[in-house]
Write a protein that holds these residues in place. Structure first.
Motif, PDB file in Angstrom:
ATOM      1  N   ASN A   1       0.806  -1.108  -0.020  1.00 48.04           N
ATOM      2  CA  ASN A   1      -0.012   0.022   0.009  1.00 48.04           C
ATOM      3  C   ASN A   1       0.942   1.197   0.100  1.00 48.04           C
ATOM      4  N   TRP A   2       0.514   2.184  -0.181  1.00 47.41           N
ATOM      5  CA  TRP A   2       1.191   3.558  -0.393  1.00 47.41           C
ATOM      6  C   TRP A   2       1.902   3.927   1.061  1.00 47.41           C
ATOM      7  N   ASP A   3       1.208   3.416   2.000  1.00 48.78           N
ATOM      8  CA  ASP A   3       2.000   3.829   3.549  1.00 48.78           C
ATOM      9  C   ASP A   3       2.841   2.743   3.781  1.00 48.78           C
ATOM     10  N   GLY A   4       3.077   1.624   2.994  1.00 43.06           N
ATOM     11  CA  GLY A   4       4.202   0.895   2.962  1.00 43.06           C
ATOM     12  C   GLY A   4       4.011  -0.462   3.574  1.00 43.06           C
ATOM     13  N   THR A   5       2.469  -0.666   3.881  1.00 39.91           N
ATOM     14  CA  THR A   5       2.213  -1.865   4.380  1.00 39.91           C
ATOM     15  C   THR A   5       1.654  -2.769   3.333  1.00 39.91           C
TER      16      THR A   5
END
Length: 136
Positions: free
Chosen positions: A65-69
């Motif tokens: 995901n964009w947040d790195g998850t």
């Protein structure tokens, strides 16, 4: 940010993020989940020993995901290097983002212009993949 259990399950996985913005990343992940996106490409110049690893047939990678998850796991089924001008409609439509080759060309030209430049002759790493696991 990758949980230990996920690293154990996919020990050789590279991680990557689709797109160059949160909105594009979310859109592309949704297309993969719907089965509409089974291909992706990137500029060959962006792959190097110090940068992103080239995709490899059979390797399972974790898309973030964009947040790195972690978002999902894909498995590469084909890799070909082609010039932008040689990408055909079959591959372009497998990316799932456009209804026509011309739409794909316009969208990808804009993407590459935003990210280090565009040239019709530029080489692309064209990857086909299948969804292995949705981590949502």
């Amino acid at each position: 940010m990758i949980p230990h259990s996920l690293r154990q399950k996919y020990p050789h996985a590279e991680t990557f993020t689709f797109g160059d913005s949160k909105a594009l990343c979310d859109q592309l992940l949704a297309l993969v989940r719907l089965g509409k996106k089974t291909a992706t490409c990137g500029a060959l110049r962006d792959f190097s020993e110090d940068g992103e690893a080239l995709p490899a047939v059979g390797r399972q990678d974790i898309s973030l995901n964009w947040d790195g998850t972690p978002a999902l796991v894909i498995e590469t089924t084909e890799v070909k290097v082609r010039r932008f001008c040689d990408v055909d409609a079959e591959f372009a439509l497998a990316e799932g983002e456009n209804e026509t080759l011309e739409g794909w060309q316009a969208g990808h030209r804009a993407f590459f212009e935003r990210n280090s430049g565009f040239d019709r002759e530029m080489e692309l790493v064209c990857e086909r993949f299948k969804l292995v696991e949705d981590l949502a």
